[in-house]
Design a protein around this motif. Structure first.
Motif, PDB file in Angstrom:
ATOM      1  N   CYS A   1       0.850  -1.192   0.000  1.00 53.43           N
ATOM      2  CA  CYS A   1       0.000   0.000   0.000  1.00 53.43           C
ATOM      3  C   CYS A   1       0.887   1.245   0.000  1.00 53.43           C
ATOM      4  O   CYS A   1       1.643   1.479   0.948  1.00 53.43           O
ATOM      5  N   CYS A   2       0.791   2.011  -1.068  1.00 53.13           N
ATOM      6  CA  CYS A   2       1.638   3.191  -1.258  1.00 53.13           C
ATOM      7  C   CYS A   2       0.778   4.441  -1.078  1.00 53.13           C
ATOM      8  O   CYS A   2      -0.052   4.766  -1.944  1.00 53.13           O
ATOM      9  N   THR A   3       0.943   5.108   0.056  1.00 55.30           N
ATOM     10  CA  THR A   3       0.116   6.272   0.357  1.00 55.30           C
ATOM     11  C   THR A   3       0.742   7.540  -0.202  1.00 55.30           C
ATOM     12  O   THR A   3       1.965   7.649  -0.322  1.00 55.30           O
ATOM     13  N   MET A   4      -0.088   8.497  -0.509  1.00 55.65           N
ATOM     14  CA  MET A   4       0.399   9.753  -1.071  1.00 55.65           C
ATOM     15  C   MET A   4       0.878  10.711   0.007  1.00 55.65           C
ATOM     16  O   MET A   4       1.762  11.520  -0.236  1.00 55.65           O
ATOM     17  N   HIS A   5       0.278  10.652   1.208  1.00 56.94           N
ATOM     18  CA  HIS A   5       0.537  11.704   2.187  1.00 56.94           C
ATOM     19  C   HIS A   5       1.028  11.230   3.547  1.00 56.94           C
ATOM     20  O   HIS A   5       1.362  12.064   4.389  1.00 56.94           O
ATOM     21  N   PHE A   6       1.042   9.923   3.801  1.00 55.09           N
ATOM     22  CA  PHE A   6       1.579   9.461   5.088  1.00 55.09           C
ATOM     23  C   PHE A   6       3.047   9.884   5.201  1.00 55.09           C
ATOM     24  O   PHE A   6       3.764   9.946   4.201  1.00 55.09           O
ATOM     25  N   PRO A   7       3.518  10.144   6.418  1.00 52.34           N
ATOM     26  CA  PRO A   7       4.938  10.481   6.584  1.00 52.34           C
ATOM     27  C   PRO A   7       5.831   9.343   6.120  1.00 52.34           C
ATOM     28  O   PRO A   7       5.399   8.181   6.048  1.00 52.34           O
ATOM     29  N   SER A   8       7.067   9.684   5.790  1.00 54.52           N
ATOM     30  CA  SER A   8       8.013   8.675   5.308  1.00 54.52           C
ATOM     31  C   SER A   8       8.165   7.557   6.339  1.00 54.52           C
ATOM     32  O   SER A   8       8.160   7.821   7.538  1.00 54.52           O
ATOM     33  N   PRO A   9       8.249   6.298   5.877  1.00 59.28           N
ATOM     34  CA  PRO A   9       8.466   5.867   4.495  1.00 59.28           C
ATOM     35  C   PRO A   9       7.207   5.699   3.660  1.00 59.28           C
ATOM     36  O   PRO A   9       7.308   5.302   2.492  1.00 59.28           O
ATOM     37  N   SER A  10       6.032   5.939   4.207  1.00 64.86           N
ATOM     38  CA  SER A  10       4.773   6.072   3.449  1.00 64.86           C
ATOM     39  C   SER A  10       4.210   4.781   2.870  1.00 64.86           C
ATOM     40  O   SER A  10       3.068   4.752   2.423  1.00 64.86           O
ATOM     41  N   VAL A  11       5.014   3.713   2.842  1.00 65.58           N
ATOM     42  CA  VAL A  11       4.681   2.493   2.111  1.00 65.58           C
ATOM     43  C   VAL A  11       4.693   1.306   3.064  1.00 65.58           C
ATOM     44  O   VAL A  11       5.617   1.164   3.885  1.00 65.58           O
ATOM     45  N   GLY A  12       3.679   0.442   2.982  1.00 66.47           N
ATOM     46  CA  GLY A  12       3.667  -0.718   3.869  1.00 66.47           C
ATOM     47  C   GLY A  12       2.508  -1.646   3.563  1.00 66.47           C
ATOM     48  O   GLY A  12       1.906  -1.597   2.488  1.00 66.47           O
ATOM     49  N   HIS A  13       2.197  -2.478   4.546  1.00 63.34           N
ATOM     50  CA  HIS A  13       1.119  -3.453   4.408  1.00 63.34           C
ATOM     51  C   HIS A  13       0.021  -3.142   5.429  1.00 63.34           C
ATOM     52  O   HIS A  13       0.299  -2.764   6.561  1.00 63.34           O
ATOM     53  N   VAL A  14      -1.212  -3.322   5.011  1.00 61.78           N
ATOM     54  CA  VAL A  14      -2.363  -2.984   5.849  1.00 61.78           C
ATOM     55  C   VAL A  14      -2.605  -4.104   6.861  1.00 61.78           C
ATOM     56  O   VAL A  14      -2.722  -5.278   6.488  1.00 61.78           O
ATOM     57  N   LYS A  15      -2.679  -3.725   8.136  1.00 63.88           N
ATOM     58  CA  LYS A  15      -2.960  -4.662   9.220  1.00 63.88           C
ATOM     59  C   LYS A  15      -4.167  -4.155  10.014  1.00 63.88           C
ATOM     60  O   LYS A  15      -4.436  -2.964  10.051  1.00 63.88           O
ATOM     61  N   ARG A  16      -4.843  -5.073  10.680  1.00 63.38           N
ATOM     62  CA  ARG A  16      -5.997  -4.666  11.485  1.00 63.38           C
ATOM     63  C   ARG A  16      -5.526  -4.085  12.824  1.00 63.38           C
ATOM     64  O   ARG A  16      -4.513  -4.500  13.366  1.00 63.38           O
ATOM     65  N   TRP A  17      -6.277  -3.119  13.331  1.00 60.00           N
ATOM     66  CA  TRP A  17      -5.987  -2.504  14.626  1.00 60.00           C
ATOM     67  C   TRP A  17      -7.320  -2.207  15.302  1.00 60.00           C
ATOM     68  O   TRP A  17      -8.006  -1.252  14.935  1.00 60.00           O
ATOM     69  N   ASP A  18      -7.690  -3.029  16.265  1.00 60.82           N
ATOM     70  CA  ASP A  18      -9.000  -2.916  16.910  1.00 60.82           C
ATOM     71  C   ASP A  18     -10.079  -2.930  15.820  1.00 60.82           C
ATOM     72  O   ASP A  18     -10.132  -3.826  14.997  1.00 60.82           O
ATOM     73  N   ASN A  19     -10.905  -1.882  15.780  1.00 64.75           N
ATOM     74  CA  ASN A  19     -11.954  -1.824  14.764  1.00 64.75           C
ATOM     75  C   ASN A  19     -11.504  -1.071  13.510  1.00 64.75           C
ATOM     76  O   ASN A  19     -12.304  -0.788  12.628  1.00 64.75           O
ATOM     77  N   GLY A  20     -10.217  -0.767  13.470  1.00 65.88           N
ATOM     78  CA  GLY A  20      -9.676  -0.041  12.334  1.00 65.88           C
ATOM     79  C   GLY A  20      -8.442  -0.727  11.784  1.00 65.88           C
ATOM     80  O   GLY A  20      -8.317  -1.952  11.858  1.00 65.88           O
ATOM     81  N   PHE A  21      -7.500   0.082  11.300  1.00 66.76           N
ATOM     82  CA  PHE A  21      -6.361  -0.472  10.573  1.00 66.76           C
ATOM     83  C   PHE A  21      -5.113   0.360  10.850  1.00 66.76           C
ATOM     84  O   PHE A  21      -5.176   1.456  11.385  1.00 66.76           O
ATOM     85  N   ARG A  22      -3.989  -0.185  10.448  1.00 68.68           N
ATOM     86  CA  ARG A  22      -2.728   0.544  10.501  1.00 68.68           C
ATOM     87  C   ARG A  22      -1.886   0.103   9.321  1.00 68.68           C
ATOM     88  O   ARG A  22      -2.145  -0.948   8.704  1.00 68.68           O
ATOM     89  N   LEU A  23      -0.881   0.892   9.010  1.00 73.30           N
ATOM     90  CA  LEU A  23       0.052   0.544   7.947  1.00 73.30           C
ATOM     91  C   LEU A  23       1.354   0.103   8.595  1.00 73.30           C
ATOM     92  O   LEU A  23       1.988   0.871   9.317  1.00 73.30           O
ATOM     93  N   GLU A  24       1.717  -1.149   8.367  1.00 80.43           N
ATOM     94  CA  GLU A  24       2.992  -1.668   8.857  1.00 80.43           C
ATOM     95  C   GLU A  24       4.041  -1.331   7.797  1.00 80.43           C
ATOM     96  O   GLU A  24       4.104  -1.950   6.742  1.00 80.43           O
ATOM     97  N   TYR A  25       4.852  -0.315   8.104  1.00 82.13           N
ATOM     98  CA  TYR A  25       5.773   0.210   7.098  1.00 82.13           C
ATOM     99  C   TYR A  25       6.836  -0.799   6.714  1.00 82.13           C
ATOM    100  O   TYR A  25       7.308  -1.594   7.542  1.00 82.13           O
ATOM    101  N   VAL A  26       7.227  -0.760   5.447  1.00 83.11           N
ATOM    102  CA  VAL A  26       8.344  -1.566   4.970  1.00 83.11           C
ATOM    103  C   VAL A  26       9.607  -0.962   5.547  1.00 83.11           C
ATOM    104  O   VAL A  26       9.838   0.254   5.474  1.00 83.11           O
ATOM    105  N   LYS A  27      10.452  -1.768   6.117  1.00 85.47           N
ATOM    106  CA  LYS A  27      11.659  -1.271   6.776  1.00 85.47           C
ATOM    107  C   LYS A  27      12.813  -1.235   5.788  1.00 85.47           C
ATOM    108  O   LYS A  27      12.768  -1.833   4.725  1.00 85.47           O
ATOM    109  N   GLY A  28      13.867  -0.543   6.211  1.00 78.48           N
ATOM    110  CA  GLY A  28      15.069  -0.511   5.399  1.00 78.48           C
ATOM    111  C   GLY A  28      15.290   0.825   4.739  1.00 78.48           C
ATOM    112  O   GLY A  28      14.479   1.723   4.822  1.00 78.48           O
TER     113      GLY A  28
END
Length: 292
Positions: free
Chosen positions: A265-292
């Motif tokens: 998932c490549c977001t346009m406006h999230f802070p760097s690194p902006s890119v990651g995989h979508v994971k569940r968080w309670d009743n919502g979600f979070r982006l687990e950023y790609v490291k490195g």
């Protein structure tokens, strides 16, 4: 700051133009209460929320190299453009975006297609550049894809359309006049690697861009989401969403679609690194950023 990613037979580059505290977060997300902000402050600071309470946003494009083409997803802010209420954008003349493009090993002549998720000014700016007092397409060999419904909405001057006409006049109409544009539906398929996904709400016919042969190996959000707190609480609206209820439903549906998958998932406006995989968080979600 990581700016390049490889996904199967594709290479993805972030082309960053600006990243900083942008605007007070509770003005930016008007349904965010002070109480909810305080509950989330600890994980948001400092990456997504600066000490002054400003939402930290990255303004960037993505270049996707497939076996067939080089694709630009959104064209950021641009130089010499009219943003009278945004001093850091108005008539700017820096080399940030072009240097980032060069750093990715890409020239303006290499771009085959420009995919505009919607027509807000900070997503179409580099569509054109100023040459001898005229706006001309920046990417001379490219075809530009705009949603026809989106284009019709903004070019009509419809009541309630909050966007000034400057981005249309400076960054969209010159592309139309140069016969470089294709007006498409928001579920258009370009080829076996690139297709569009309707994600309306922020604007009337906003689309996300999906990439990958045989499935969505990467997806580019455009402005269906702006801040990581909107992933945890998809019902938080952004102040200029044209249809706030539709935007909230779109966000939740989008994150459900990609949650716990391998899709990058490549977001346009999230802070760097902006890119990651979508994971569940309670009743919502979070982006687990790609490291490195």
């Amino acid at each position: 700051m990581r700016t390049s990613f490889t996904v199967n037979d594709m290479t993805i580059h972030r082309i960053v133009e600006q990243e900083a505290g942008f605007t007070p977060i509770r003005e930016f997300l008007p349904s965010l209460s002070e109480e909810l902000l305080e509950e989330n402050r600890s994980w948001m600071e400092p990456a997504a929320l600066d000490p002054a309470g400003m939402a930290v946003l990255c303004f960037q494009s993505y270049v996707v190299k497939t076996p067939h083409h080089t694709i630009l997803v959104d064209a950021c802010i641009g130089n010499d453009k009219s943003f009278p209420h945004r001093p850091t954008w108005h008539r700017k003349s820096d080399s940030n975006w072009m240097q980032a493009l060069k750093g990715a090993g890409v020239t303006v002549d290499d771009i085959d297609f420009v995919m505009c998720t919607h027509l807000h000014g900070d997503h179409v700016g580099w569509n054109t550049r100023l040459e001898n007092g005229r706006w001309v397409p920046t990417f001379p060999k490219a075809r530009y894809l705009f949603s026809k419904k989106e284009y019709d909405y903004w070019s009509s001057g419809a009541a309630g359309s909050a966007m000034p006409l400057d981005p249309m006049t400076e960054s969209v109409l010159p592309v139309i006049e140069a016969n470089k544009a294709e007006l498409v539906t928001s579920d258009h398929e370009l080829n076996d690697h690139i297709r569009l996904l309707p994600t309306p709400g922020h604007t009337p016919d906003h689309f996300a861009v999906c990439a990958g042969k045989g499935g969505d190996q990467a997806v580019f959000t455009g402005d269906l989401i702006h801040s990581p707190i909107q992933a945890r609480y998809p019902e938080l609206v952004m102040r200029v969403d044209t249809d706030r209820d539709q935007g909230a439903a779109t966000r939740r549906r989008f994150f459900e679609r990609y949650c716990d998958t391998d899709t990058l998932c490549c977001t346009m406006h999230f802070p760097s690194p902006s890119v990651g995989h979508v994971k569940r968080w309670d009743n919502g979600f979070r982006l687990e950023y790609v490291k490195g």
